[in-house]
Design a protein around this motif. Structure first.
Motif, short mmCIF file in Angstrom:
data_model
loop_
_atom_site.label_atom_id
_atom_site.label_comp_id
_atom_site.label_asym_id
_atom_site.label_seq_id
_atom_site.Cartn_x
_atom_site.Cartn_y
_atom_site.Cartn_z
N ALA A 90 50.76 -4.08 -11.94
CA ALA A 90 50.83 -3.72 -13.37
C ALA A 90 49.52 -4.06 -14.09
O ALA A 90 49.09 -3.32 -14.98
CB ALA A 90 51.99 -4.47 -14.02
N HIS A 93 46.75 -1.37 -14.68
CA HIS A 93 46.78 -0.44 -15.82
C HIS A 93 45.93 -1.01 -16.96
O HIS A 93 45.18 -0.28 -17.62
CB HIS A 93 48.22 -0.19 -16.24
CG HIS A 93 48.33 0.67 -17.46
ND1 HIS A 93 47.73 1.90 -17.55
CD2 HIS A 93 48.95 0.46 -18.66
CE1 HIS A 93 47.98 2.42 -18.75
NE2 HIS A 93 48.70 1.57 -19.45
N ARG A 94 46.03 -2.32 -17.17
CA ARG A 94 45.19 -2.98 -18.20
C ARG A 94 43.71 -2.82 -17.84
O ARG A 94 42.86 -2.59 -18.69
CB ARG A 94 45.49 -4.49 -18.27
CG ARG A 94 46.87 -4.81 -18.70
CD ARG A 94 46.97 -4.83 -20.20
NE ARG A 94 48.31 -4.43 -20.58
CZ ARG A 94 48.73 -4.20 -21.80
NH1 ARG A 94 47.89 -4.27 -22.80
NH2 ARG A 94 49.96 -3.87 -22.05
N ALA A 129 53.11 -0.89 -14.47
CA ALA A 129 52.87 -1.48 -15.80
C ALA A 129 54.02 -1.12 -16.75
O ALA A 129 54.50 -1.97 -17.51
CB ALA A 129 51.55 -0.98 -16.37
#
Ligand SMILES: C[S@@+](CC[C@H](N)C(=O)[O-])C[C@H]1O[C@@H](n2cnc3c(N)ncnc32)[C@H](O)[C@@H]1O
Length: 313
Positions: A90, A93-94, A129
């Protein structure tokens, strides 16, 4: 409020993200050495050494003499879905968001979305994410939307590919159909079968499954497009709903908190017409698509607009 928070650089995420992108994290699932890692991935030896040292001091890598491997905690965090600290990929994605946000000056200049990294892994990172972000609020949202229903109701979850909301609706006794884009469906089909959810590939701008449905759910979908597409989507939703059926929209409502405006910048960077919209805009679009009783509520930290389909067809 202006303050010195802007001085914080997410170095740990940037290091970890680069280690994933270059294959270092995957390779570190087996014990290896600096030299073997550099050679097998065809990377620069000085850079690999510096980044591995940082990953070790941050707790992601265990060193024993020449040998290096992913630490137990990092393994749990990234690969063990049962572990309490599990986030999967996840965080990637950041990492991708940071990469696109760095293009904001060009976007201001030419108005075009930031360039996209075509890596197919990004679909998986995005799904993970979205799942991570939805897991806490989905049961409360599903309970709020389905609590007064007596019979098994038919829910259409548009853009529900991560399946967290679908699973929560299913847990409340609903029959669930999810529509999402073909690459997402390909990735999530097995999970959908296990969760007893019907997952259909398609583009909601082209059409919706015919239903009829009692509830159409749009979770974080309306910010992907602009007025024209949203108005048309609400009209399509209205047509596949039974009379008296409901639409529920989860999104960030512009004008109600600063985060919605900031998220609008994210959509400026990543889409051609997306953004965040005011309650008045949603009200106008829903009214023009034959919805009434439009209300905005906050459930488990999520803003939810609900409306009822009129019989005027
Ligand atoms: C921001 S995610 C929201 C996921 C989930 N509904 C939630 O709230 O956590 C948007 C979802 O819409 C899907 N999507 C985007 N454009 C679409 C389209 N044109 N047709 C169908 N699905 C689409 C994406 O693949 C993604 O799964």
């Amino acid at each position: 409020m202006p303050d010195d928070k802007i001085m914080v650089l997410p170095q740990e995420l940037l290091i970890l993200g680069a280690a994933v992108k270059t294959g270092m994290i995957e390779a570190l699932r087996q014990e290896t050495t600096y030299t073997a890692l550099t050679k097998s991935l065809n990377l620069d030896s000085r850079a690999v050494w510096v980044v591995l040292e940082a990953l070790a001091d941050l707790g992601y890598v265990t060193k024993q003499g020449e040998m290096v491997t992913l630490s137990e905690e990092a393994h749990k965090m990234i690969y063990d879905s049962k572990a309490p600290n599990y986030v999967g990929f996840a965080f990637m994605h950041r990492y991708n968001m940071i990469r696109s946000w760095a293009h904001l000056p060009e976007v201001l200049d030419n108005g075009q979305p930031a360039p996209r990294d075509p890596d197919p892994e990004n679909t998986r990172y995005f799904m993970e994410a979205m799942r991570h972000g939805a897991v806490k609020s989905a049961p409360a949202v599903a309970e709020f939307l389905l609590k007064d229903t007596v019979e098994e109701i038919n829910v259409l979850d548009i853009g529900g590919g991560p399946l967290i909301y679908g699973t929560a609706f299913r847990a409340q006794g609903a029959k669930v159909t999810v529509l999402d884009l073909p690459p997402v469906v390909q990735l999530m089909q097995e999970k959908a079968a296990l969760a007893d959810i019907t997952l259909i590939p398609g583009d909601f701008n082209q059409g919706l499954p015919s239903g009829p449905f009692d509830l159409v759910y749009l979770g974080n979908v309306c910010h992907i497009f602009g007025e024209t597409e949203n108005k048309e989507l609400f009209r399509k939703a209205s047509r596949v709903l039974l009379p008296g059926g409901r639409i529920a929209i989860v999104d960030m409502i512009r004008g109600t908190n600063p985060f919605a405006a900031v998220f609008g910048v994210n959509m400026l960077l990543n889409t051609a017409s997306g953004g965040t919209w005011t309650l008045q805009q949603y009200t106008d679009w829903l009214t023009s698509a034959n919805f009434q009783d439009i209300t905005l509520q906050e459930i488990a930290g999520r803003q939810i607009i609900t409306a009822v389909r009129t019989d005027a067809f």
